[in-house]
Design a protein around this motif. Structure first.
Motif, PDB file in Angstrom:
ATOM      1  N   ARG A  61       0.840  -1.208   0.000  1.00 56.06           N
ATOM      2  CA  ARG A  61       0.000   0.000   0.000  1.00 56.06           C
ATOM      3  C   ARG A  61       0.871   1.252   0.000  1.00 56.06           C
ATOM      4  O   ARG A  61       0.617   2.194  -0.745  1.00 56.06           O
ATOM      5  N   LEU A  62       1.908   1.265   0.837  1.00 53.73           N
ATOM      6  CA  LEU A  62       2.802   2.420   0.881  1.00 53.73           C
ATOM      7  C   LEU A  62       3.609   2.540  -0.398  1.00 53.73           C
ATOM      8  O   LEU A  62       3.844   3.646  -0.895  1.00 53.73           O
ATOM      9  N   ASN A  63       4.025   1.420  -0.944  1.00 55.84           N
ATOM     10  CA  ASN A  63       4.769   1.438  -2.193  1.00 55.84           C
ATOM     11  C   ASN A  63       3.908   2.006  -3.327  1.00 55.84           C
ATOM     12  O   ASN A  63       4.368   2.819  -4.126  1.00 55.84           O
ATOM     13  N   ALA A  64       2.646   1.602  -3.378  1.00 51.20           N
ATOM     14  CA  ALA A  64       1.730   2.114  -4.404  1.00 51.20           C
ATOM     15  C   ALA A  64       1.514   3.615  -4.223  1.00 51.20           C
ATOM     16  O   ALA A  64       1.472   4.363  -5.208  1.00 51.20           O
ATOM     17  N   ALA A  65       1.393   4.063  -2.974  1.00 50.30           N
ATOM     18  CA  ALA A  65       1.216   5.501  -2.711  1.00 50.30           C
ATOM     19  C   ALA A  65       2.450   6.284  -3.149  1.00 50.30           C
ATOM     20  O   ALA A  65       2.346   7.362  -3.738  1.00 50.30           O
ATOM     21  N   PHE A  66       3.632   5.739  -2.876  1.00 50.13           N
ATOM     22  CA  PHE A  66       4.874   6.390  -3.305  1.00 50.13           C
ATOM     23  C   PHE A  66       4.932   6.477  -4.825  1.00 50.13           C
ATOM     24  O   PHE A  66       5.231   7.534  -5.391  1.00 50.13           O
ATOM     25  N   ALA A  68       2.483   6.403  -6.921  1.00 51.35           N
ATOM     26  CA  ALA A  68       1.444   7.314  -7.408  1.00 51.35           C
ATOM     27  C   ALA A  68       1.888   8.766  -7.267  1.00 51.35           C
ATOM     28  O   ALA A  68       1.654   9.590  -8.155  1.00 51.35           O
ATOM     29  N   LYS A  69       2.552   9.090  -6.165  1.00 49.42           N
ATOM     30  CA  LYS A  69       2.999  10.465  -5.933  1.00 49.42           C
ATOM     31  C   LYS A  69       4.128  10.849  -6.875  1.00 49.42           C
ATOM     32  O   LYS A  69       4.295  12.008  -7.225  1.00 49.42           O
ATOM     33  N   ASN A  71       4.760   9.500 -10.013  1.00 49.90           N
ATOM     34  CA  ASN A  71       4.592   9.068 -11.404  1.00 49.90           C
ATOM     35  C   ASN A  71       4.790  10.245 -12.355  1.00 49.90           C
ATOM     36  O   ASN A  71       4.889  11.404 -11.940  1.00 49.90           O
ATOM     37  N   ASN A  74       2.246  13.254 -12.116  1.00 53.18           N
ATOM     38  CA  ASN A  74       2.471  14.185 -11.009  1.00 53.18           C
ATOM     39  C   ASN A  74       3.738  15.002 -11.202  1.00 53.18           C
ATOM     40  O   ASN A  74       3.810  16.156 -10.777  1.00 53.18           O
TER      41      ASN A  74
END
Length: 87
Positions: A61-66, A68-69, A71, A74
């Motif tokens: 979950r944290l890896n996906a959030a990182f 996403a931020k 990419n 962004n």
């Protein structure tokens, strides 16, 4: 650095709150300008000793959030915000 980590199957630990502040986005900064997407919560406690596990698991979950931020979309938005003066 990130390419080296990728090639060597290494990871980076990112704190929930940080002991440092990136002052590069102040008027005195020379290599940064405009919008700062890396704003962090500053930990102003006096804690200096930290315990890290011997083996870490990647929290997906944290890896996906990182990811996403950071990419490409962004990164483009950050550049546009900086160019038009949004902070």
């Amino acid at each position: 650095m990130f390419y080296y980590q990728f090639k060597n199957k290494l990871v980076t630990l990112y704190p929930v709150s940080s002991k440092v502040v990136n002052i590069g986005f102040t008027p005195e900064g020379h290599n940064t300008f405009g919008y700062n997407r890396y704003k962090t919560v500053l930990d102003d406690s006096k804690k200096q000793n930290f315990v890290f596990p011997d083996n870490s698991k990647i929290d997906e979950r944290l890896n996906a959030a990182f990811l996403a931020k950071n990419n490409i979309t962004n990164r483009i938005i950050t550049r546009v915000f900086s160019m038009v003066g949004i902070k």
